[in-house]
Design a protein around this motif. Structure first.
Motif, PDB file in Angstrom:
ATOM      1  N   VAL A  12     -13.561  -2.556  71.251  1.00  0.00           N
ATOM      2  CA  VAL A  12     -12.600  -1.556  71.734  1.00  0.00           C
ATOM      3  C   VAL A  12     -12.576  -1.555  73.249  1.00  0.00           C
ATOM      4  CG1 VAL A  12     -12.149   0.919  71.881  1.00  0.00           C
ATOM      5  CG2 VAL A  12     -12.701  -0.116  69.689  1.00  0.00           C
ATOM      6  N   GLN A  13     -13.745  -1.605  73.869  1.00  0.00           N
ATOM      7  CA  GLN A  13     -13.820  -1.580  75.334  1.00  0.00           C
ATOM      8  C   GLN A  13     -13.190  -2.834  75.944  1.00  0.00           C
ATOM      9  OE1 GLN A  13     -17.799  -1.439  76.866  1.00  0.00           O
ATOM     10  NE2 GLN A  13     -17.144  -0.602  78.823  1.00  0.00           N
ATOM     11  N   ALA A  14     -13.366  -3.975  75.295  1.00  0.00           N
ATOM     12  CA  ALA A  14     -12.836  -5.229  75.828  1.00  0.00           C
ATOM     13  C   ALA A  14     -11.314  -5.308  75.750  1.00  0.00           C
ATOM     14  CB  ALA A  14     -13.447  -6.409  75.074  1.00  0.00           C
ATOM     15  N   HIS A  15     -10.713  -4.643  74.757  1.00  0.00           N
ATOM     16  CA  HIS A  15      -9.274  -4.784  74.551  1.00  0.00           C
ATOM     17  C   HIS A  15      -8.477  -3.514  74.838  1.00  0.00           C
ATOM     18  CE1 HIS A  15      -9.633  -8.781  72.842  1.00  0.00           C
ATOM     19  NE2 HIS A  15     -10.714  -8.338  72.227  1.00  0.00           N
ATOM     20  N   ALA A  16      -9.147  -2.438  75.218  1.00  0.00           N
ATOM     21  CA  ALA A  16      -8.462  -1.168  75.450  1.00  0.00           C
ATOM     22  C   ALA A  16      -7.604  -1.236  76.700  1.00  0.00           C
ATOM     23  CB  ALA A  16      -9.477  -0.047  75.577  1.00  0.00           C
ATOM     24  N   ARG A  17      -6.505  -0.522  76.658  1.00  0.00           N
ATOM     25  CA  ARG A  17      -5.601  -0.467  77.808  1.00  0.00           C
ATOM     26  C   ARG A  17      -5.934   0.697  78.721  1.00  0.00           C
ATOM     27  NH1 ARG A  17       0.197  -0.296  75.946  1.00  0.00           N
ATOM     28  NH2 ARG A  17       0.570  -0.808  78.109  1.00  0.00           N
ATOM     29  N   GLY A  18      -6.674   1.684  78.188  1.00  0.00           N
ATOM     30  CA  GLY A  18      -7.065   2.848  78.972  1.00  0.00           C
ATOM     31  C   GLY A  18      -8.478   3.257  78.609  1.00  0.00           C
ATOM     32  N   ALA A  19      -8.874   4.439  79.077  1.00  0.00           N
ATOM     33  CA  ALA A  19     -10.243   4.898  78.860  1.00  0.00           C
ATOM     34  C   ALA A  19     -10.520   5.224  77.396  1.00  0.00           C
ATOM     35  CB  ALA A  19     -10.513   6.125  79.728  1.00  0.00           C
ATOM     36  N   ASN A  20      -9.626   5.956  76.755  1.00  0.00           N
ATOM     37  CA  ASN A  20      -9.840   6.391  75.374  1.00  0.00           C
ATOM     38  C   ASN A  20      -8.880   5.724  74.401  1.00  0.00           C
ATOM     39  OD1 ASN A  20     -11.883   8.186  76.121  1.00  0.00           O
ATOM     40  ND2 ASN A  20     -10.388   9.739  76.678  1.00  0.00           N
ATOM     41  N   ASP A  21      -8.547   4.489  74.650  1.00  0.00           N
ATOM     42  CA  ASP A  21      -7.561   3.788  73.839  1.00  0.00           C
ATOM     43  C   ASP A  21      -8.235   3.116  72.643  1.00  0.00           C
ATOM     44  OD1 ASP A  21      -5.337   2.472  72.904  1.00  0.00           O
ATOM     45  OD2 ASP A  21      -5.590   0.790  74.265  1.00  0.00           O
ATOM     46  N   ASP A  74       6.630  -6.265  73.263  1.00  0.00           N
ATOM     47  CA  ASP A  74       6.169  -6.700  74.584  1.00  0.00           C
ATOM     48  C   ASP A  74       5.583  -8.108  74.481  1.00  0.00           C
ATOM     49  OD1 ASP A  74       5.380  -6.811  77.186  1.00  0.00           O
ATOM     50  OD2 ASP A  74       4.155  -4.995  77.142  1.00  0.00           O
ATOM     51  N   LEU A  75       6.395  -9.098  74.755  1.00  0.00           N
ATOM     52  CA  LEU A  75       6.002 -10.495  74.584  1.00  0.00           C
ATOM     53  C   LEU A  75       4.839 -10.913  75.487  1.00  0.00           C
ATOM     54  CD1 LEU A  75       6.702 -12.901  72.840  1.00  0.00           C
ATOM     55  CD2 LEU A  75       8.313 -13.633  74.591  1.00  0.00           C
ATOM     56  N   PRO A  76       4.781 -10.491  76.757  1.00  0.00           N
ATOM     57  CA  PRO A  76       3.621 -10.893  77.585  1.00  0.00           C
ATOM     58  C   PRO A  76       2.288 -10.353  77.055  1.00  0.00           C
ATOM     59  CG  PRO A  76       5.402 -10.156  78.990  1.00  0.00           C
ATOM     60  CD  PRO A  76       5.808  -9.852  77.582  1.00  0.00           C
ATOM     61  N   ARG A  77       2.282  -9.128  76.560  1.00  0.00           N
ATOM     62  CA  ARG A  77       1.048  -8.566  75.975  1.00  0.00           C
ATOM     63  C   ARG A  77       0.657  -9.349  74.723  1.00  0.00           C
ATOM     64  NH1 ARG A  77       2.351  -2.439  75.148  1.00  0.00           N
ATOM     65  NH2 ARG A  77       0.782  -2.663  73.522  1.00  0.00           N
ATOM     66  N   TYR A  78       1.639  -9.721  73.920  1.00  0.00           N
ATOM     67  CA  TYR A  78       1.398 -10.516  72.716  1.00  0.00           C
ATOM     68  C   TYR A  78       0.779 -11.864  73.084  1.00  0.00           C
ATOM     69  CZ  TYR A  78       2.610 -13.645  68.853  1.00  0.00           C
ATOM     70  OH  TYR A  78       2.579 -14.585  67.864  1.00  0.00           O
ATOM     71  N   ALA A  79       1.374 -12.535  74.058  1.00  0.00           N
ATOM     72  CA  ALA A  79       0.872 -13.850  74.463  1.00  0.00           C
ATOM     73  C   ALA A  79      -0.545 -13.757  75.022  1.00  0.00           C
ATOM     74  CB  ALA A  79       1.807 -14.459  75.496  1.00  0.00           C
ATOM     75  N   ALA A  80      -0.815 -12.707  75.798  1.00  0.00           N
ATOM     76  CA  ALA A  80      -2.154 -12.531  76.358  1.00  0.00           C
ATOM     77  C   ALA A  80      -3.183 -12.274  75.254  1.00  0.00           C
ATOM     78  CB  ALA A  80      -2.156 -11.375  77.355  1.00  0.00           C
ATOM     79  N   LEU A  81      -2.796 -11.483  74.260  1.00  0.00           N
ATOM     80  CA  LEU A  81      -3.715 -11.178  73.163  1.00  0.00           C
ATOM     81  C   LEU A  81      -4.004 -12.409  72.326  1.00  0.00           C
ATOM     82  CD1 LEU A  81      -5.294  -8.984  71.647  1.00  0.00           C
ATOM     83  CD2 LEU A  81      -3.247  -8.625  70.267  1.00  0.00           C
ATOM     84  N   ILE A  82      -2.990 -13.184  72.032  1.00  0.00           N
ATOM     85  CA  ILE A  82      -3.164 -14.410  71.257  1.00  0.00           C
ATOM     86  C   ILE A  82      -4.109 -15.358  71.989  1.00  0.00           C
ATOM     87  CG2 ILE A  82      -1.961 -16.484  70.425  1.00  0.00           C
ATOM     88  CD1 ILE A  82      -1.478 -14.078  68.707  1.00  0.00           C
ATOM     89  N   GLN A  83      -3.916 -15.469  73.294  1.00  0.00           N
ATOM     90  CA  GLN A  83      -4.758 -16.343  74.108  1.00  0.00           C
ATOM     91  C   GLN A  83      -6.201 -15.836  74.129  1.00  0.00           C
ATOM     92  OE1 GLN A  83      -3.779 -19.155  75.528  1.00  0.00           O
ATOM     93  NE2 GLN A  83      -5.789 -19.586  76.362  1.00  0.00           N
ATOM     94  N   LYS A  84      -6.367 -14.530  74.286  1.00  0.00           N
ATOM     95  CA  LYS A  84      -7.703 -13.929  74.405  1.00  0.00           C
ATOM     96  C   LYS A  84      -8.496 -14.045  73.105  1.00  0.00           C
ATOM     97  CE  LYS A  84      -9.764  -9.810  76.446  1.00  0.00           C
ATOM     98  NZ  LYS A  84      -9.481  -8.495  76.992  1.00  0.00           N
ATOM     99  N   LEU A  85      -7.819 -13.882  71.961  1.00  0.00           N
ATOM    100  CA  LEU A  85      -8.503 -13.921  70.665  1.00  0.00           C
ATOM    101  C   LEU A  85      -8.609 -15.339  70.099  1.00  0.00           C
ATOM    102  CD1 LEU A  85      -7.006 -10.779  68.917  1.00  0.00           C
ATOM    103  CD2 LEU A  85      -9.270 -11.030  69.942  1.00  0.00           C
ATOM    104  N   GLY A  86      -7.864 -16.268  70.666  1.00  0.00           N
ATOM    105  CA  GLY A  86      -7.913 -17.647  70.187  1.00  0.00           C
ATOM    106  C   GLY A  86      -7.161 -17.858  68.882  1.00  0.00           C
ATOM    107  N   LEU A  87      -6.120 -17.078  68.660  1.00  0.00           N
ATOM    108  CA  LEU A  87      -5.289 -17.237  67.482  1.00  0.00           C
ATOM    109  C   LEU A  87      -4.177 -18.233  67.774  1.00  0.00           C
ATOM    110  CD1 LEU A  87      -4.919 -13.487  66.502  1.00  0.00           C
ATOM    111  CD2 LEU A  87      -6.488 -15.145  65.531  1.00  0.00           C
ATOM    112  N   ARG A  88      -3.621 -18.824  66.740  1.00  0.00           N
ATOM    113  CA  ARG A  88      -2.481 -19.748  66.855  1.00  0.00           C
ATOM    114  C   ARG A  88      -2.774 -20.887  67.829  1.00  0.00           C
ATOM    115  NH1 ARG A  88      -0.954 -15.750  64.386  1.00  0.00           N
ATOM    116  NH2 ARG A  88       0.908 -14.580  64.233  1.00  0.00           N
ATOM    117  N   LYS A  89      -3.747 -21.703  67.496  1.00  0.00           N
ATOM    118  CA  LYS A  89      -4.184 -22.758  68.405  1.00  0.00           C
ATOM    119  C   LYS A  89      -3.183 -23.857  68.580  1.00  0.00           C
ATOM    120  CE  LYS A  89      -8.874 -21.696  67.348  1.00  0.00           C
ATOM    121  NZ  LYS A  89     -10.048 -21.978  66.590  1.00  0.00           N
TER     122      LYS A  89
END
Length: 89
Positions: A12-21, A74-89
């Motif tokens: 949660v801390q690694a992927h949260a957008r805010g403090a209590n997200d 939000d396509l940029p957030r999607y692309a960043a998440l895919i890259q960060k999690l290593g999905l869709r290689k």
């Protein structure tokens, strides 16, 4: 079996957008991905566990819907998440 609380807090801390997200699509997808990765070896060792496999498929489909939602919104957030999690290689 429940997820380790400490591991969940780290995710949660690694992927949260805010403090209590804890409810953003990024956090939900990251948690589902961790659960899926944790369960995958179990199903390789126990191929006849069909009831458990149903739960795994529900998690995979839930993650798929969240990713589709994020891709539409939000396509940029999607692309960043895919890259960060290593999905869709």
């Amino acid at each position: 079996m429940a997820f380790a609380t400490l591991n969940k807090a780290e995710i949660v801390q690694a992927h949260a957008r805010g403090a209590n997200d804890t409810g953003s699509p990024e956090v939900q997808v990251a948690l589902l991905t961790a659960r899926i990765n944790e369960l995958t070896p179990h199903f390789k060792a126990n191929p006849k566990d069909h009831h458990g496999r149903r739960g795994l498929l529900k998690m995979v489909n839930s993650r798929k819907r969240l990713l589709a939602y994020l891709k539409d919104r939000d396509l940029p957030r999607y692309a960043a998440l895919i890259q960060k999690l290593g999905l869709r290689k």
